[in-house]
Design an enzyme around this catalytic site. Sequence first.
Site, PDB file in Angstrom:
ATOM      1  N   HIS A 172       0.836  -1.206   0.000  1.00 16.05           N
ATOM      2  CA  HIS A 172       0.000   0.000   0.000  1.00 16.05           C
ATOM      3  C   HIS A 172       0.865   1.248   0.000  1.00 16.05           C
ATOM      4  O   HIS A 172       1.977   1.266   0.554  1.00 16.05           O
ATOM      5  CB  HIS A 172      -0.950   0.013   1.200  1.00 16.05           C
ATOM      6  CG  HIS A 172      -0.278   0.099   2.547  1.00 16.05           C
ATOM      7  ND1 HIS A 172      -0.032   1.297   3.179  1.00 16.05           N
ATOM      8  CD2 HIS A 172       0.167  -0.864   3.381  1.00 16.05           C
ATOM      9  CE1 HIS A 172       0.542   1.061   4.346  1.00 16.05           C
ATOM     10  NE2 HIS A 172       0.681  -0.238   4.499  1.00 16.05           N
ATOM     11  N   ASP A 231      -0.825   4.287   0.811  1.00 15.48           N
ATOM     12  CA  ASP A 231      -1.450   5.242   1.720  1.00 15.48           C
ATOM     13  C   ASP A 231      -0.738   5.216   3.068  1.00 15.48           C
ATOM     14  O   ASP A 231      -0.147   4.201   3.464  1.00 15.48           O
ATOM     15  CB  ASP A 231      -2.945   4.966   1.874  1.00 15.48           C
ATOM     16  CG  ASP A 231      -3.254   3.628   2.516  1.00 15.48           C
ATOM     17  OD1 ASP A 231      -2.622   2.614   2.115  1.00 15.48           O
ATOM     18  OD2 ASP A 231      -4.118   3.573   3.407  1.00 15.48           O
ATOM     19  N   ASP A 268       6.413   2.245   6.771  1.00 15.75           N
ATOM     20  CA  ASP A 268       5.105   1.620   6.544  1.00 15.75           C
ATOM     21  C   ASP A 268       4.339   2.353   5.457  1.00 15.75           C
ATOM     22  O   ASP A 268       3.613   3.291   5.753  1.00 15.75           O
ATOM     23  CB  ASP A 268       4.330   1.602   7.855  1.00 15.75           C
ATOM     24  CG  ASP A 268       3.027   0.838   7.780  1.00 15.75           C
ATOM     25  OD1 ASP A 268       2.840   0.077   6.813  1.00 15.75           O
ATOM     26  OD2 ASP A 268       2.196   1.008   8.691  1.00 15.75           O
ATOM     27  N   GLU A 278      -5.072   0.665   2.790  1.00 13.42           N
ATOM     28  CA  GLU A 278      -4.714  -0.303   3.824  1.00 13.42           C
ATOM     29  C   GLU A 278      -4.830   0.301   5.210  1.00 13.42           C
ATOM     30  O   GLU A 278      -5.211  -0.380   6.167  1.00 13.42           O
ATOM     31  CB  GLU A 278      -3.293  -0.828   3.590  1.00 13.42           C
ATOM     32  CG  GLU A 278      -2.963  -2.101   4.347  1.00 13.42           C
ATOM     33  CD  GLU A 278      -2.487  -1.873   5.763  1.00 13.42           C
ATOM     34  OE1 GLU A 278      -2.473  -2.848   6.550  1.00 13.42           O
ATOM     35  OE2 GLU A 278      -2.119  -0.728   6.106  1.00 13.42           O
ATOM     36  N   GLU A 279      -4.483   1.586   5.340  1.00  8.32           N
ATOM     37  CA  GLU A 279      -4.540   2.240   6.648  1.00  8.32           C
ATOM     38  C   GLU A 279      -5.954   2.680   7.013  1.00  8.32           C
ATOM     39  O   GLU A 279      -6.195   3.117   8.133  1.00  8.32           O
ATOM     40  CB  GLU A 279      -3.604   3.451   6.673  1.00  8.32           C
ATOM     41  CG  GLU A 279      -2.131   3.141   6.408  1.00  8.32           C
ATOM     42  CD  GLU A 279      -1.466   2.373   7.529  1.00  8.32           C
ATOM     43  OE1 GLU A 279      -2.163   1.995   8.486  1.00  8.32           O
ATOM     44  OE2 GLU A 279      -0.252   2.137   7.433  1.00  8.32           O
ATOM     45  N   GLU A 287       4.831  -5.732   4.007  1.00  7.21           N
ATOM     46  CA  GLU A 287       4.706  -5.010   5.275  1.00  7.21           C
ATOM     47  C   GLU A 287       5.971  -5.176   6.125  1.00  7.21           C
ATOM     48  O   GLU A 287       6.648  -6.207   6.054  1.00  7.21           O
ATOM     49  CB  GLU A 287       3.508  -5.544   6.071  1.00  7.21           C
ATOM     50  CG  GLU A 287       2.160  -5.163   5.512  1.00  7.21           C
ATOM     51  CD  GLU A 287       1.745  -3.747   5.886  1.00  7.21           C
ATOM     52  OE1 GLU A 287       2.505  -3.051   6.577  1.00  7.21           O
ATOM     53  OE2 GLU A 287       0.644  -3.339   5.467  1.00  7.21           O
TER      54      GLU A 287
END
Length: 379
Positions: free
Chosen positions: A68, A70, A101, A134-135, A163
């Site tokens: 991801h 985001d 992240d 994802e967040e 991740e």
Amino acid sequence: MSLDPVKLTADLIRCPSVTPFEGGALQLLEGVLGAAGFACSRVDRNGIPNLFARWGEKGAKTFGFNGHTDVVPVGDAAAWTHDPFGGEIHDGVLWGRGATDMKSGVAAFVAAAIDFVLLTPPEGAIVLTITGDEEGVGHDGTRALLDWMANEGEAMSVCLVGEPTCPNTMGEMMKIGRRGSMTFYIEAEGVQGHSAYPHRAKNPLHALVDLLHRMTANPLDSGTEHFDASTLQITTIDCGNPANNVIPAKARATVNIRFNDSHSGASLTQWGEGLARLVEAETGVRLSIRTEISGESFLTPPGPFVELVARAVEAETGLKPELSTSGGTSDARFVKDHCPVLEFGLVGQTMHQVDERIEIAQITQLKAIYMRCLRDYFA
């Protein structure tokens, strides 16, 4: 010429892609991947940006990556040592929101995939699924990509999620599964009254406290072969009552459970409902429970795919990674219904923090690990 994952990470950090805003990150990746011969499709849904990219023939043996772009909000920008969207490098460290992240993980697998297909084109395909959700709540991110893939006849044979997985040292841990996550939203409804005359009321707090005690009195389990014991935490109790001499009419509580593979969301819902009915019968207070299941527990058992990734990690870092199911949830909880899925990425010590940062050597090392995974998979 080899694609530099550090520069790509820095460029991605400069895209302010705070959920649900794309911020230019997926547009940047689409341009880089398209130039390298990947067929790219935007799979946006309900305002959430997503990117699908494939090199090779549809239907062939396919190695997939998922990640991801985001990021969470920066918080107090004045508290940052460096511009959170500056992508600055100082003394071998890259600073900025998403450095850990997980814009670094995305950059590493994009760079690995591009270099691999240009230098040693495989007999097979590589698929990249990259989301901007994802967040957030996750309803229209990786789920949307998998739905679109099913409709288009696209598939991954295996998938590696980038991740952060290492607690302290690069290479020490990979994730072969995740605990399930669910929340109980509990409401107790009694009868309001004067605290000096409790016989004329039904105190919802007493019933609620009784229920919460029964939920927490005994462990849910003692763990399983690949999972630690499940955990249950009371996270809120509230009745909104400002008066000290009034028994309130209603009270609420929230309980979060992280559960292993000895349970399911359905079995825990049934367990909670059963306890509520017992307390309800004993107190006369109505207890209602609404559940929200963020994801079920899952496991990719040790086998060829697990061993392939573990060998690649050990070859590049000198460490044999621990096979773990610890931590919270990730989008692997969606991918596991599509194909075998694992997670491996950087040291995650500063993710979501002020001054999020990562050593640039780790990003380069991660690209090398992903390259080795691809070489060994298609060998």
